[in-house]
Design an enzyme around this catalytic site. Structure first.
Site, PDB file in Angstrom:
ATOM      1  N   HIS A   1      43.427  36.210  35.929  1.00 43.82           N
ATOM      2  CA  HIS A   1      42.439  36.402  36.600  1.00 43.82           C
ATOM      3  C   HIS A   1      41.066  35.981  35.929  1.00 43.82           C
ATOM      4  O   HIS A   1      40.437  36.895  35.384  1.00 43.82           O
ATOM      5  CB  HIS A   1      42.405  37.903  37.423  1.00 43.82           C
ATOM      6  CG  HIS A   1      41.778  37.862  38.171  1.00 43.82           C
ATOM      7  ND1 HIS A   1      42.295  37.747  39.808  1.00 43.82           N
ATOM      8  CD2 HIS A   1      40.581  36.490  39.024  1.00 43.82           C
ATOM      9  CE1 HIS A   1      40.994  37.574  40.802  1.00 43.82           C
ATOM     10  NE2 HIS A   1      40.227  36.973  40.475  1.00 43.82           N
TER      11      HIS A   1
ATOM     12  N   TYR B   1      37.393  31.139  51.520  1.00 49.54           N
ATOM     13  CA  TYR B   1      36.795  31.912  51.911  1.00 49.54           C
ATOM     14  C   TYR B   1      35.607  30.820  52.916  1.00 49.54           C
ATOM     15  O   TYR B   1      34.759  31.413  53.682  1.00 49.54           O
ATOM     16  CB  TYR B   1      35.958  32.158  50.117  1.00 49.54           C
ATOM     17  CG  TYR B   1      35.816  33.111  49.855  1.00 49.54           C
ATOM     18  CD1 TYR B   1      35.753  34.724  49.868  1.00 49.54           C
ATOM     19  CD2 TYR B   1      37.336  33.115  48.551  1.00 49.54           C
ATOM     20  CE1 TYR B   1      36.687  36.008  48.961  1.00 49.54           C
ATOM     21  CE2 TYR B   1      37.422  33.514  48.493  1.00 49.54           C
ATOM     22  CZ  TYR B   1      37.385  35.654  48.891  1.00 49.54           C
ATOM     23  OH  TYR B   1      37.874  36.410  47.599  1.00 49.54           O
TER      24      TYR B   1
ATOM     25  N   GLU C   1      43.624  36.525  48.794  1.00 51.04           N
ATOM     26  CA  GLU C   1      42.230  36.659  48.747  1.00 51.04           C
ATOM     27  C   GLU C   1      41.477  36.265  50.208  1.00 51.04           C
ATOM     28  O   GLU C   1      41.525  35.126  50.403  1.00 51.04           O
ATOM     29  CB  GLU C   1      41.258  35.998  47.708  1.00 51.04           C
ATOM     30  CG  GLU C   1      41.590  37.044  46.716  1.00 51.04           C
ATOM     31  CD  GLU C   1      41.022  36.001  45.248  1.00 51.04           C
ATOM     32  OE1 GLU C   1      40.045  35.963  45.999  1.00 51.04           O
ATOM     33  OE2 GLU C   1      41.312  36.048  44.567  1.00 51.04           O
TER      34      GLU C   1
ATOM     35  N   GLU D   1      43.463  31.211  41.074  1.00 48.40           N
ATOM     36  CA  GLU D   1      42.142  30.234  41.429  1.00 48.40           C
ATOM     37  C   GLU D   1      42.671  28.941  39.692  1.00 48.40           C
ATOM     38  O   GLU D   1      41.135  29.689  39.293  1.00 48.40           O
ATOM     39  CB  GLU D   1      40.988  31.102  41.721  1.00 48.40           C
ATOM     40  CG  GLU D   1      41.486  31.728  42.857  1.00 48.40           C
ATOM     41  CD  GLU D   1      40.315  31.815  43.713  1.00 48.40           C
ATOM     42  OE1 GLU D   1      39.663  32.662  44.603  1.00 48.40           O
ATOM     43  OE2 GLU D   1      39.087  32.090  42.725  1.00 48.40           O
TER      44      GLU D   1
ATOM     45  N   ASN E   1      43.724  31.626  48.426  1.00 51.15           N
ATOM     46  CA  ASN E   1      42.357  32.506  49.019  1.00 51.15           C
ATOM     47  C   ASN E   1      41.804  31.547  49.604  1.00 51.15           C
ATOM     48  O   ASN E   1      41.362  30.286  49.402  1.00 51.15           O
ATOM     49  CB  ASN E   1      42.130  32.683  46.787  1.00 51.15           C
ATOM     50  CG  ASN E   1      42.793  33.100  46.602  1.00 51.15           C
ATOM     51  OD1 ASN E   1      43.962  34.244  47.306  1.00 51.15           O
ATOM     52  ND2 ASN E   1      42.539  33.621  45.432  1.00 51.15           N
TER      53      ASN E   1
ATOM     54  N   ARG F   1      47.106  44.169  45.487  1.00 52.84           N
ATOM     55  CA  ARG F   1      46.732  43.133  44.150  1.00 52.84           C
ATOM     56  C   ARG F   1      45.877  43.299  43.426  1.00 52.84           C
ATOM     57  O   ARG F   1      44.827  43.620  43.209  1.00 52.84           O
ATOM     58  CB  ARG F   1      47.694  42.231  45.477  1.00 52.84           C
ATOM     59  CG  ARG F   1      46.976  40.282  44.185  1.00 52.84           C
ATOM     60  CD  ARG F   1      46.766  39.208  44.629  1.00 52.84           C
ATOM     61  NE  ARG F   1      46.535  38.604  43.678  1.00 52.84           N
ATOM     62  CZ  ARG F   1      44.857  37.178  43.661  1.00 52.84           C
ATOM     63  NH1 ARG F   1      44.343  37.880  44.526  1.00 52.84           N
ATOM     64  NH2 ARG F   1      44.686  36.290  42.729  1.00 52.84           N
TER      65      ARG F   1
END
Length: 475
Positions: free
Chosen positions: A125, A301, A376, A170, A299, A81
């Site tokens: 992005h 984290y 992600e 995002e 995504n 990606r």
């Protein structure tokens, strides 16, 4: 005797990818007609990035892409990606394409296809052409229409060879870190502008999706990548539950509401009434935004833990999104962010794979029948070569094992997750953190730009080749 360990096995068609973005890796910022983006301007503004660092060279992927693709193939990746630099393709954000800019992405895609790696192309992005920011940026409605024209250009150029398309990466960061807290480009601090930007990013997504439908073959997939927060209340008290709902609206509902359901949460309007009247949401906008999608990118984290603040707060917040006197959470000064317990990465983010499982299952319910990709997921550690030049990162291997196990658990529980993109393929320019945070599975020596696969890269490659997670201790 110990109980035998059941191997964690993935479906045969599961995509094993890695992800990057244009400004973080390409460099060559003044070559072949490319003009400045907001990140060029921001990173060259004193005090905006760690050490005044910028992406002028980054890791020089623009000139080294063939070697980088060969490295991906050697590792066994099946998907990659990447994002397209808008100002490399359409330098002013308007008008015809610069073909030499598009040619770079044509060459990159051809190189990927030649070694059997599926390209996944992200149109945006975070690198808005500076000329469009000078005209008002994302708070201005016109930017959404310019983005749709750009999407059409890239779709017509690459739609014959790229099957996976992602409109925005995002958009929360673009809107609220870029225009609210100011820790990302363009560095503005205006709560009302951040909400306008969010709406126009939604509009850009819908218009671009329609433009792509007319430009690329019907077999291709169109998605968006959201960094949806896993928002958890500190307690089940009514006040803490209300705080969590407010942050969930600002992190998630503001985007997935219009994109997936064709409406904003009424509670979002109620919470932000003192900041904006939302009059920029025009009559047909929600129809334009609510376009059918072929997949959804998630995504993840770390989870977010909140409680009701004892009193209205001001100043920096422990929300994991950088220090600023301005909040990226408009209308939420009555919410306090708490540090979740547990081990942390170099970003200070708590390691919690249950959050990824919860996120996947939420969207399995939120958008039934829509295929999901983890677009992600990864961790920053203070990686250093040993005396022999090898880079061992057992912490990242453990991180990946835990999060990929969470993905497999979600699949077993009925989620249609079709791929995973490790963030990131290699160490790179980490936005306002400069080069001090290393997320890569491949180590980059910034003095020589030499690439060295870390232990985690070999571990992940073994998983990609076999469809089975090696134990966390294997490398």
């Amino acid at each position: 005797m110990p109980e035998p360990v059941t191997p964690v096995t993935f479906p045969p068609a599961f995509l094993w990818g890695a992800a990057t973005s244009a400004y973080q890796i390409e460099g060559a910022v003044r070559e072949d007609g490319r003009t400045p983006s907001i990140w060029d301007t921001f990173s060259h503004t004193p005090g905006r990035t760690a050490g005044g660092e910028h992406g002028d060279i980054a890791v020089d992927h623009y000139h080294r892409y063939r070697d980088d693709v060969a490295l991906m193939a050697d590792l066994g990746l099946t998907a990659y990606r990447f994002s397209v630099s808008w100002s490399r393709v359409q330098p002013t954000g308007r008008g015809p394409a610069v073909q030499v800019g598009l040619d770079f992405y044509r060459r990159l895609v051809d190189e990927l296809l030649a070694v059997g790696i599926k390209p996944a192309l992200t149109l945006y992005h975070w690198d808005l052409p500076q000329e469009l920011e000078d005209a008002g940026g994302w708070p201005e409605r016109d930017t959404a229409y310019r983005f749709a024209e750009y999407a059409q250009i890239v779709g017509e150029a690459l739609g014959d060879r790229v099957e996976q398309w992602i409109t925005l990466n995002e958009p929360w960061c673009s809107a609220f870190l870029g225009y609210g807290s100011g820790v990302h480009a363009p560095g503005r601090t205006d709560a009302a502008a951040s909400l306008r930007a969010a709406h126009h990013l939604n509009l850009a997504h819908g218009l671009a999706t329609s433009a792509l439908r007319s430009a690329i073959p019907a077999r291709n997939s169109i998605a968006v990548s959201l960094n949806s927060s896993v928002v958890r209340p500190a307690s089940q008290s009514p006040a803490d539950l209300a705080a969590a709902r407010k942050i969930d609206d600002l992190a998630n509902g503001v985007f997935h509401g219009p994109m997936l359901h064709g409406s904003y949460p009424q509670s979002l309007f109620d919470a932000t009434r003192s900041i904006t009247d939302w009059s920029y949401v025009l009559d047909n906008d929600l129809t334009l935004i609510h376009q059918p999608l072929d997949a959804l990118g998630l995504n993840y984290y770390t989870p977010t833990l909140v409680e009701a603040a004892a009193s209205a707060s001001a100043g920096p917040r422990a929300d994991g999104h950088g220090a600023s006197a301005h909040s990226p959470w408009p209308g939420a000064d009555d919410v306090a962010f708490l540090q979740t317990p547990g081990e942390r990465t170099e970003m200070g983010w708590t390691i919690d794979p249950t959050g990824l499982y919860d996120l996947i299952m939420r969207y399995t319910r939120e958008a039934p029948g829509l295929p999901l990709y983890v677009t992600e997921n990864g961790a920053a550690y203070d990686d250093k070569p040993d005396p022999e030049g090898r880079v061992h990162d057992p912490e990242r291997i453990a991180y990946l094992h835990g999060h990929l196990s969470a993905v497999r658990r979600a699949i077993a529980d009925g989620a249609d997750v079709r791929g995973y993109y490790l963030w990131s393929l290699m160490d790179n320019f980490e936005w306002a953190y400069g080069y001090e945070k290393r997320f890569g599975a491949v180590y980059v020596d910034y003095a020589t730009l030499e690439r060295t696969p870390k232990s985690s890269a070999r571990w992940y490659g073994e998983a990609a080749r076999t469809g089975v997670l090696p134990t966390a201790g294997e490398a």
